[in-house]
Structure formats: C-alpha cells, structure tokens
Scaffold this motif. Structure first.
Motif, PDB file in Angstrom:
ATOM      1  N   PHE A 160       0.778  -1.150  -0.097  1.00 20.62           N
ATOM      2  CA  PHE A 160       0.003   0.009   0.027  1.00 20.62           C
ATOM      3  C   PHE A 160       0.925   1.145  -0.236  1.00 20.62           C
ATOM      4  CE2 PHE A 160      -2.542  -3.454   1.885  1.00 20.62           C
ATOM      5  CZ  PHE A 160      -3.661  -3.195   1.205  1.00 20.62           C
ATOM      6  N   ILE A 161       0.306   2.367  -0.733  1.00 18.02           N
ATOM      7  CA  ILE A 161       1.496   3.317  -1.140  1.00 18.02           C
ATOM      8  C   ILE A 161       0.592   4.654  -1.352  1.00 18.02           C
ATOM      9  CG2 ILE A 161       1.465   2.874  -3.540  1.00 18.02           C
ATOM     10  CD1 ILE A 161       4.846   3.819  -3.289  1.00 18.02           C
ATOM     11  N   GLY A 162       0.992   5.458  -0.603  1.00 21.60           N
ATOM     12  CA  GLY A 162       0.345   6.939  -0.641  1.00 21.60           C
ATOM     13  C   GLY A 162       0.325   7.542   0.808  1.00 21.60           C
ATOM     14  N   SER A 163       0.240   8.660   0.755  1.00 22.11           N
ATOM     15  CA  SER A 163       0.405   9.630   2.175  1.00 22.11           C
ATOM     16  C   SER A 163      -1.007   9.541   2.749  1.00 22.11           C
ATOM     17  CB  SER A 163       0.632  11.084   1.790  1.00 22.11           C
ATOM     18  OG  SER A 163      -0.470  11.818   1.111  1.00 22.11           O
ATOM     19  N   ASP A 164      -1.956   8.808   2.134  1.00 27.32           N
ATOM     20  CA  ASP A 164      -3.319   8.707   3.049  1.00 27.32           C
ATOM     21  C   ASP A 164      -3.493   7.264   3.526  1.00 27.32           C
ATOM     22  OD1 ASP A 164      -4.249  11.200   2.598  1.00 27.32           O
ATOM     23  OD2 ASP A 164      -5.177  10.853   0.600  1.00 27.32           O
ATOM     24  N   VAL A 165      -2.506   6.605   3.099  1.00 27.84           N
ATOM     25  CA  VAL A 165      -2.535   5.087   3.640  1.00 27.84           C
ATOM     26  C   VAL A 165      -2.727   4.757   5.127  1.00 27.84           C
ATOM     27  CG1 VAL A 165      -1.060   3.020   4.017  1.00 27.84           C
ATOM     28  CG2 VAL A 165      -1.319   3.955   1.628  1.00 27.84           C
ATOM     29  N   SER A 166      -2.052   5.665   5.891  1.00 25.08           N
ATOM     30  CA  SER A 166      -2.341   5.446   7.408  1.00 25.08           C
ATOM     31  C   SER A 166      -3.674   5.719   7.830  1.00 25.08           C
ATOM     32  CB  SER A 166      -1.359   6.534   7.859  1.00 25.08           C
ATOM     33  OG  SER A 166      -1.946   8.010   7.472  1.00 25.08           O
ATOM     34  N   ILE A 167      -4.555   6.604   7.042  1.00 32.69           N
ATOM     35  CA  ILE A 167      -6.073   6.695   7.476  1.00 32.69           C
ATOM     36  C   ILE A 167      -6.886   5.369   7.214  1.00 32.69           C
ATOM     37  CG2 ILE A 167      -8.135   7.807   6.724  1.00 32.69           C
ATOM     38  CD1 ILE A 167      -6.570   9.740   5.625  1.00 32.69           C
ATOM     39  N   HIS A 168      -6.370   4.521   6.414  1.00 33.46           N
ATOM     40  CA  HIS A 168      -6.968   3.106   6.331  1.00 33.46           C
ATOM     41  C   HIS A 168      -5.990   1.936   6.595  1.00 33.46           C
ATOM     42  CE1 HIS A 168     -10.117   5.304   3.721  1.00 33.46           C
ATOM     43  NE2 HIS A 168      -8.955   5.874   3.065  1.00 33.46           N
ATOM     44  N   GLU A 169      -5.248   2.251   7.260  1.00 40.58           N
ATOM     45  CA  GLU A 169      -3.973   1.209   7.762  1.00 40.58           C
ATOM     46  C   GLU A 169      -4.566   0.003   8.367  1.00 40.58           C
ATOM     47  OE1 GLU A 169       0.099   0.569   9.774  1.00 40.58           O
ATOM     48  OE2 GLU A 169      -0.535   2.372   8.920  1.00 40.58           O
ATOM     49  N   GLU A 170      -5.394   0.287   9.442  1.00 43.44           N
ATOM     50  CA  GLU A 170      -6.141  -0.580  10.293  1.00 43.44           C
ATOM     51  C   GLU A 170      -7.092  -1.466   9.627  1.00 43.44           C
ATOM     52  OE1 GLU A 170      -9.068  -0.940  14.105  1.00 43.44           O
ATOM     53  OE2 GLU A 170      -8.105   1.056  13.775  1.00 43.44           O
ATOM     54  N   ARG A 179       0.499 -10.263   4.743  1.00 43.22           N
ATOM     55  CA  ARG A 179       0.402 -10.024   3.509  1.00 43.22           C
ATOM     56  C   ARG A 179       0.515  -8.405   3.203  1.00 43.22           C
ATOM     57  NH1 ARG A 179      -3.266 -11.759   0.320  1.00 43.22           N
ATOM     58  NH2 ARG A 179      -4.698 -12.436   1.827  1.00 43.22           N
ATOM     59  N   ALA A 180       0.084  -7.781   4.212  1.00 40.11           N
ATOM     60  CA  ALA A 180      -0.202  -6.258   4.032  1.00 40.11           C
ATOM     61  C   ALA A 180       1.179  -5.564   4.040  1.00 40.11           C
ATOM     62  CB  ALA A 180      -1.314  -5.634   4.755  1.00 40.11           C
ATOM     63  N   ALA A 181       1.965  -4.844   3.075  1.00 38.01           N
ATOM     64  CA  ALA A 181       3.003  -4.100   3.314  1.00 38.01           C
ATOM     65  C   ALA A 181       2.775  -2.646   3.026  1.00 38.01           C
ATOM     66  CB  ALA A 181       4.065  -4.825   2.290  1.00 38.01           C
ATOM     67  N   PHE A 182       3.570  -1.973   3.693  1.00 37.59           N
ATOM     68  CA  PHE A 182       3.374  -0.359   3.775  1.00 37.59           C
ATOM     69  C   PHE A 182       4.689   0.269   3.041  1.00 37.59           C
ATOM     70  CE2 PHE A 182       0.351  -2.120   6.419  1.00 37.59           C
ATOM     71  CZ  PHE A 182      -0.780  -1.663   5.891  1.00 37.59           C
ATOM     72  N   ALA A 183       4.761   1.065   2.148  1.00 31.41           N
ATOM     73  CA  ALA A 183       5.799   1.865   1.686  1.00 31.41           C
ATOM     74  C   ALA A 183       6.184   2.872   2.569  1.00 31.41           C
ATOM     75  CB  ALA A 183       5.593   2.368   0.221  1.00 31.41           C
ATOM     76  N   PRO A 184       7.847   3.227   2.653  1.00 37.41           N
ATOM     77  CA  PRO A 184       8.117   4.236   3.452  1.00 37.41           C
ATOM     78  C   PRO A 184       7.728   5.524   3.017  1.00 37.41           C
ATOM     79  CG  PRO A 184       9.714   3.223   2.021  1.00 37.41           C
ATOM     80  CD  PRO A 184       8.628   2.582   1.743  1.00 37.41           C
ATOM     81  N   ALA A 185       7.678   6.649   3.906  1.00 35.16           N
ATOM     82  CA  ALA A 185       7.342   7.778   3.840  1.00 35.16           C
ATOM     83  C   ALA A 185       7.887   8.388   2.436  1.00 35.16           C
ATOM     84  CB  ALA A 185       7.362   8.768   5.030  1.00 35.16           C
TER      85      ALA A 185
END
Length: 234
Positions: A160-170, A179-185
């Motif tokens: 998941f990539i994008g500055s709004d990812v944190s809103i939907h991270e949960e 299996r959920a990976a998150f791109a660095p800032a």
C-alpha cells in the motif's frame, strides 16, 4: 522530445522537464498551498532553470486524476491551455498509476491509495515484478472495507502506497494480516519526473476532447443531479 509534466492532483505540486535522455529538472512541493496560484510560476521558474523556453517544448504530460477535484481540474486546465497555445502534444496519465511506479521494485501487488473521505478511497491495483509495473484493475472509488474483500483472494503480498494509507491502515492490516506491506514515507508521493518519462512513451490525445478522470462526480455536481432527478419524479 522535450516534455513538461504537471501534477496538481493532490496536495503535492509536481513539475518536471525531461527528454529521451532522462529528467532535466524537477520541482516537487509537499505543502498544502494553492496550486492555482503557484503552478504557473513554478513551471516558468523550472523552465528558466533548465535553460528552456515554452517554445522548446514538444509535449505536455498531466496527471489527469483521480484525486482532489479542484487540483485535478487545475492541472488539466493548465496542460490543455499550454498544449493548445503552443501547438504541441498532450498526454494524460492516471494519478494513481504514476504513484504505483514508486513501488516498481516490490515483488507482488502494488495498491496506490488516495483518501476519498467517509471511509472511501480512490485506488487501483498493479502488479510489480522485476522493476516492471502492469495494471490489474482500473481506477475506482469505493469503500475501503469493500475493496479489501477483493484483496483477500490474492495469494501474494500487497504494497500500500500513498500519504493517505495511514487513514485506512487498520482496515488493510485487518484484512490481509502479514500480507499487507506499507511503503516508507519517502515513496508516498508521485514524482513529476516519473510522470514525464511515462508520458513520453504514450500516443498523444485530442486536446479539445481531453477531460479529467474524476472517477466519481464532484459532491456539488452529484447533489445537483440528484435534485434534478427528484424534480422530474415530482
């Protein structure tokens, strides 16, 4: 071919100049400021810094949405105006697709995300493999909880990539677990230079018929159409 790329589809203002040899100049600003005021001065300053004039350009490439309704409209309006007045080519590329290329070296699926409020998001799905990115799903606007139901069927990790990812991270973690990976800032914002290089490879579009890709109607327009429908029913 000298290309000017413009991205105002999010809070980020991105402008770049490139040719077949690579990126000549790029300016990206990550501040919530008025694109309508800043975009043209930024373009002018970048061209000057690169020792170029508008008449040196052969093509305009613009991030055509989805994203901020106002931001997308500003970028597309500027791009069309420049292409028409200079008599040069115009190309539009999905704002989500440009962002997805930041995850090209991830082996698995890449999911660019823009928040669309009220639990919704703008997103699409791409597959990254050996530095190449291919589209799997079209751009869409839907509830995050509905989108992740489809992702549960995938057997590979999803970035998941994008500055709004944190809103939907949960929501993402709850559905996909490990299996959920998150791109660095540092990779959360699309690069105008990437937009320029991608746009160099595509055929030009008809300037006058070119329109933004909002994916959904602006809220004001949707309410107006709803009111018109109600009037017809009365």
């Amino acid at each position: 071919m000298n290309v000017l790329a413009i991205d105002t589809s999010t809070n980020v203002l991105g402008v770049a100049v490139a040719n077949e040899k690579g990126i000549i100049g790029e300016q990206i600003t990550y501040t919530k400021r008025n694109h309508s005021v800043r975009a043209m001065p930024t373009i002018e300053a970048l061209l000057q810094e690169c020792g170029m004039k508008p008449s040196d350009l052969d093509r305009i490439v613009v991030a055509k949405g989805p994203g901020s309704y106002t931001g997308v409209r500003i970028g597309v309006t500027i791009a069309k105006s420049l292409a028409w007045s200079l008599g040069i080519e115009l190309v539009g590329i999905s704002s989500l697709e440009v962002l997805a290329f930041n995850g090209r070296y991830f082996n698995g699926y890449v999911c660019p995300v823009f928040d669309a409020r009220r639990g919704q998001l703008y997103t699409s799905l791409f597959r990254a493999e050996n530095g190449e990115v291919t589209r799997v799903q079209e751009d869409q606007n839907l509830l995050a909880k509905d989108f992740v139901e489809g992702l549960k069927q995938l057997n590979e990790p999803v970035l998941f990539i994008g500055s709004d990812v944190s809103i939907h991270e949960e929501t993402f973690r709850g559905a996909l677990g490990e299996r959920a990976a998150f791109a660095p800032a540092s990779l959360h914002h699309a690069r105008a230079g990437e937009l320029a290089m991608l746009g160099m490879q595509l055929p030009p579009e008809e300037i006058h018929s070119f329109v933004p890709n909002y994916v959904r109607l602006a809220e004001a327009e949707a309410k107006w159409l709803e009111a018109q429908e109600k009037q017809r029913e009365e």
